[in-house]
Write a protein that holds these residues in place. Structure first.
Motif, PDB file in Angstrom:
ATOM      1  N   SER A 120       0.825  -1.213   0.000  1.00  0.00           N
ATOM      2  CA  SER A 120       0.000   0.000   0.000  1.00  0.00           C
ATOM      3  C   SER A 120       0.857   1.260   0.000  1.00  0.00           C
ATOM      4  CB  SER A 120      -0.902   0.016   1.233  1.00  0.00           C
ATOM      5  OG  SER A 120      -1.545   1.270   1.377  1.00  0.00           O
ATOM      6  N   PRO A 121       0.417   2.302  -0.724  1.00  0.00           N
ATOM      7  CA  PRO A 121       1.122   3.600  -0.638  1.00  0.00           C
ATOM      8  C   PRO A 121       1.141   4.148   0.787  1.00  0.00           C
ATOM      9  CG  PRO A 121      -0.416   3.578  -2.481  1.00  0.00           C
ATOM     10  CD  PRO A 121      -0.697   2.350  -1.679  1.00  0.00           C
ATOM     11  N   GLY A 122       0.151   3.776   1.585  1.00  0.00           N
ATOM     12  CA  GLY A 122       0.112   4.202   2.978  1.00  0.00           C
ATOM     13  C   GLY A 122       0.682   3.169   3.924  1.00  0.00           C
ATOM     14  N   ARG A 123       1.694   2.447   3.462  1.00  0.00           N
ATOM     15  CA  ARG A 123       2.247   1.326   4.222  1.00  0.00           C
ATOM     16  C   ARG A 123       2.690   1.721   5.626  1.00  0.00           C
ATOM     17  NH1 ARG A 123       7.208  -1.414   1.449  1.00  0.00           N
ATOM     18  NH2 ARG A 123       8.296   0.473   2.118  1.00  0.00           N
ATOM     19  N   THR A 124       3.404   2.837   5.742  1.00  0.00           N
ATOM     20  CA  THR A 124       3.957   3.211   7.040  1.00  0.00           C
ATOM     21  C   THR A 124       2.854   3.341   8.093  1.00  0.00           C
ATOM     22  OG1 THR A 124       5.803   4.351   5.985  1.00  0.00           O
ATOM     23  CG2 THR A 124       5.330   4.920   8.276  1.00  0.00           C
ATOM     24  N   GLU A 125       1.779   4.022   7.724  1.00  0.00           N
ATOM     25  CA  GLU A 125       0.678   4.212   8.669  1.00  0.00           C
ATOM     26  C   GLU A 125      -0.051   2.900   8.943  1.00  0.00           C
ATOM     27  OE1 GLU A 125      -1.554   5.850  11.447  1.00  0.00           O
ATOM     28  OE2 GLU A 125       0.080   6.884  10.402  1.00  0.00           O
ATOM     29  N   LEU A 126      -0.276   2.107   7.896  1.00  0.00           N
ATOM     30  CA  LEU A 126      -0.958   0.826   8.079  1.00  0.00           C
ATOM     31  C   LEU A 126      -0.150  -0.115   8.969  1.00  0.00           C
ATOM     32  CD1 LEU A 126      -2.280   0.194   4.459  1.00  0.00           C
ATOM     33  CD2 LEU A 126      -3.639   0.745   6.479  1.00  0.00           C
ATOM     34  N   LEU A 127       1.163  -0.092   8.808  1.00  0.00           N
ATOM     35  CA  LEU A 127       1.995  -0.967   9.625  1.00  0.00           C
ATOM     36  C   LEU A 127       1.980  -0.553  11.092  1.00  0.00           C
ATOM     37  CD1 LEU A 127       5.058  -1.641   7.292  1.00  0.00           C
ATOM     38  CD2 LEU A 127       3.318  -3.273   8.024  1.00  0.00           C
ATOM     39  N   ARG A 128       1.860   0.733  11.340  1.00  0.00           N
ATOM     40  CA  ARG A 128       1.764   1.169  12.740  1.00  0.00           C
ATOM     41  C   ARG A 128       0.530   0.563  13.409  1.00  0.00           C
ATOM     42  NH1 ARG A 128       3.214   6.598  10.752  1.00  0.00           N
ATOM     43  NH2 ARG A 128       5.441   6.919  11.121  1.00  0.00           N
ATOM     44  N   GLU A 129      -0.552   0.437  12.650  1.00  0.00           N
ATOM     45  CA  GLU A 129      -1.777  -0.133  13.206  1.00  0.00           C
ATOM     46  C   GLU A 129      -1.636  -1.633  13.496  1.00  0.00           C
ATOM     47  OE1 GLU A 129      -4.771   0.743  10.353  1.00  0.00           O
ATOM     48  OE2 GLU A 129      -4.577   2.930  10.546  1.00  0.00           O
ATOM     49  N   VAL A 130      -0.660  -2.263  12.858  1.00  0.00           N
ATOM     50  CA  VAL A 130      -0.448  -3.701  13.016  1.00  0.00           C
ATOM     51  C   VAL A 130       0.365  -4.014  14.274  1.00  0.00           C
ATOM     52  CG1 VAL A 130       0.678  -5.698  11.918  1.00  0.00           C
ATOM     53  CG2 VAL A 130      -0.639  -4.090  10.539  1.00  0.00           C
ATOM     54  N   SER A 131       1.046  -3.033  14.817  1.00  0.00           N
ATOM     55  CA  SER A 131       1.979  -3.267  15.929  1.00  0.00           C
ATOM     56  C   SER A 131       1.380  -4.065  17.085  1.00  0.00           C
ATOM     57  CB  SER A 131       2.533  -1.936  16.446  1.00  0.00           C
ATOM     58  OG  SER A 131       3.330  -1.323  15.466  1.00  0.00           O
ATOM     59  N   PRO A 132       0.152  -3.752  17.558  1.00  0.00           N
ATOM     60  CA  PRO A 132      -0.393  -4.529  18.691  1.00  0.00           C
ATOM     61  C   PRO A 132      -0.541  -6.016  18.385  1.00  0.00           C
ATOM     62  CG  PRO A 132      -1.611  -2.483  18.394  1.00  0.00           C
ATOM     63  CD  PRO A 132      -0.730  -2.624  17.196  1.00  0.00           C
ATOM     64  N   LEU A 133      -0.859  -6.357  17.149  1.00  0.00           N
ATOM     65  CA  LEU A 133      -1.012  -7.763  16.785  1.00  0.00           C
ATOM     66  C   LEU A 133       0.337  -8.477  16.830  1.00  0.00           C
ATOM     67  CD1 LEU A 133      -2.847 -10.022  15.857  1.00  0.00           C
ATOM     68  CD2 LEU A 133      -2.625  -9.175  13.512  1.00  0.00           C
ATOM     69  N   ILE A 134       1.394  -7.823  16.356  1.00  0.00           N
ATOM     70  CA  ILE A 134       2.729  -8.424  16.407  1.00  0.00           C
ATOM     71  C   ILE A 134       3.173  -8.586  17.857  1.00  0.00           C
ATOM     72  CG2 ILE A 134       5.146  -8.119  15.755  1.00  0.00           C
ATOM     73  CD1 ILE A 134       4.188  -6.583  13.305  1.00  0.00           C
ATOM     74  N   THR A 135       2.890  -7.585  18.677  1.00  0.00           N
ATOM     75  CA  THR A 135       3.225  -7.671  20.099  1.00  0.00           C
ATOM     76  C   THR A 135       2.516  -8.843  20.758  1.00  0.00           C
ATOM     77  OG1 THR A 135       3.592  -5.282  20.230  1.00  0.00           O
ATOM     78  CG2 THR A 135       3.174  -6.441  22.298  1.00  0.00           C
ATOM     79  N   ALA A 136       1.243  -9.030  20.431  1.00  0.00           N
ATOM     80  CA  ALA A 136       0.483 -10.147  21.002  1.00  0.00           C
ATOM     81  C   ALA A 136       1.080 -11.484  20.579  1.00  0.00           C
ATOM     82  CB  ALA A 136      -0.971 -10.058  20.570  1.00  0.00           C
ATOM     83  N   ALA A 137       1.487 -11.588  19.309  1.00  0.00           N
ATOM     84  CA  ALA A 137       2.095 -12.830  18.828  1.00  0.00           C
ATOM     85  C   ALA A 137       3.416 -13.104  19.538  1.00  0.00           C
ATOM     86  CB  ALA A 137       2.311 -12.754  17.314  1.00  0.00           C
ATOM     87  N   ALA A 138       4.210 -12.057  19.761  1.00  0.00           N
ATOM     88  CA  ALA A 138       5.503 -12.225  20.427  1.00  0.00           C
ATOM     89  C   ALA A 138       5.334 -12.630  21.888  1.00  0.00           C
ATOM     90  CB  ALA A 138       6.312 -10.944  20.319  1.00  0.00           C
ATOM     91  N   ARG A 139       4.314 -12.110  22.538  1.00  0.00           N
ATOM     92  CA  ARG A 139       4.092 -12.419  23.955  1.00  0.00           C
ATOM     93  C   ARG A 139       3.427 -13.772  24.166  1.00  0.00           C
ATOM     94  NH1 ARG A 139       1.837  -6.488  26.013  1.00  0.00           N
ATOM     95  NH2 ARG A 139       3.884  -5.460  26.120  1.00  0.00           N
TER      96      ARG A 139
END
Length: 332
Positions: A120-139
């Protein structure tokens, strides 16, 4: 007749070394027997079940890799399952509804979220929204390095600063010091952060390979750096000796891995590309024999819209040449 070598970017080569034949290379599979990105015998049933809307086999597969600490397999399977879910996500949605805190479902969901945001052209912003899901997977499982590989990719895509990336990297290698996926993610971050910094990338890759066991996939990291250099066309020249050494190290790894099986295929396809670019055709033939019927999209999709077609054309071109000498033995 079209010169299939012209399909690859040029690389200035020194005078070709002369060699003598030691043994013939086994016959290659016919073109119609070659498969692109074929799953192995463990992943195949999980993908078939997912196509039917059933998540049970995928859940069992990833749970087994986590329980046995099969981190390289786990990484590959998570990537493939997430790629499948990009077009068919019903099975993953059902899995997450049934087990919202399952470490394996969270991992696939995190990978899928990154994959969807990336183009996506808005990748940077979209990826910021993904951060909680990655954190949950890591924990969800503190031993698992694979969510940290996802986090490293996420940091590259969101243009995270070096300090934050180093924190992620330290967390990843604490869990698995020689995890190939995490090392590839770090190498790609270095290349993206300092475009053209191929010598720095080689330094990182060589040091990681020297520290890793002989049968670790990290032994292929320098040849990954060589591929990046050969396809980039930017930055200072890397000595040919360093490219040769990277190829030799990957050859040393390849001979330790089972022949004509899906899971080592990407490394061998990558090595074959580099060997062709270095004009080491006899060594490339040996890798083609070890690849057998298992072509992979990477690296061929980086230089062609038809990766399987390019693989087959180059395979035919390399196989048609008379043998000039034996494959070189990798340097010790």
């Amino acid at each position: 007749m079209v010169d299939t070598m012209a399909l690859l970017p040029p690389f200035i080569r020194p005078t070709r070394m002369t060699r003598t034949v030691s043994r013939p290379v086994a016959e290659l599979p016919a073109d119609d027997e070659v498969l692109l990105d074929a799953p192995d015998e463990r992943l195949g049933p999980a993908l078939v079940a997912a196509a039917q809307g059933r998540y049970g086999p995928a859940a069992a597969l990833l749970a087994a890799t986590r329980e046995r600490a099969e981190w390289e397999d786990r990484d590959r399977y998570a990537l493939r399952l997430a790629a499948f879910a990009r077009s068919r996500a019903e099975w993953l949605d059902a899995w997450r509804t049934a087990a919202p805190h399952d470490p394996d479902a969270l991992l696939v969901a995190a990978q899928l979220a990154v994959d969807r945001a990336w183009p996506s052209p808005g990748r940077t912003e979209l990826l910021r929204e993904v951060s909680p899901l990655i954190t949950a997977a890591a924990r969800a499982d503190g031993r698992d390095p694979v969510p940290w590989r996802v986090a490293l990719d996420h940091a590259r895509g969101s243009r995270a600063g070096h300090t934050y990336f180093e924190e992620l990297w330290e967390a990843a290698v604490r869990r698995a010091p020689h995890h190939y996926g995490c090392h590839v993610a770090a190498l790609r971050y270095l290349a993206a952060s300092w475009h053209g910094s191929h010598r720095e990338c080689f330094d990182f890759a060589d040091l990681a390979a020297q520290d890793a066991p002989a049968d670790s996939l990290v032994q292929a990291l320098p040849v990954r750096a060589a591929f990046s250099y050969l396809t980039d066309g930017c930055g200072p020249e890397v000595p040919r000796e360093r490219l040769e050494a990277a190829a030799d190290r990957a050859i040393g790894l390849s001979v330790r891995l089972p022949a004509a099986t899906p899971w080592p295929a990407e490394i061998r396809n990558l090595l074959t590309y580099v060997l062709i670019r270095l004009d080491r055709r006899e060594d490339a033939r040996v890798q083609l024999r070890l690849i057998g019927p298992y072509a992979t999209s990477f690296p061929w999709d980086r230089v062609s819209d038809d990766p399987l077609g390019l693989f087959l054309k180059l395979r035919a071109d390399v196989s048609a040449e008379p043998l000039a000498g034996p494959p070189r033995h990798p340097r010790k």
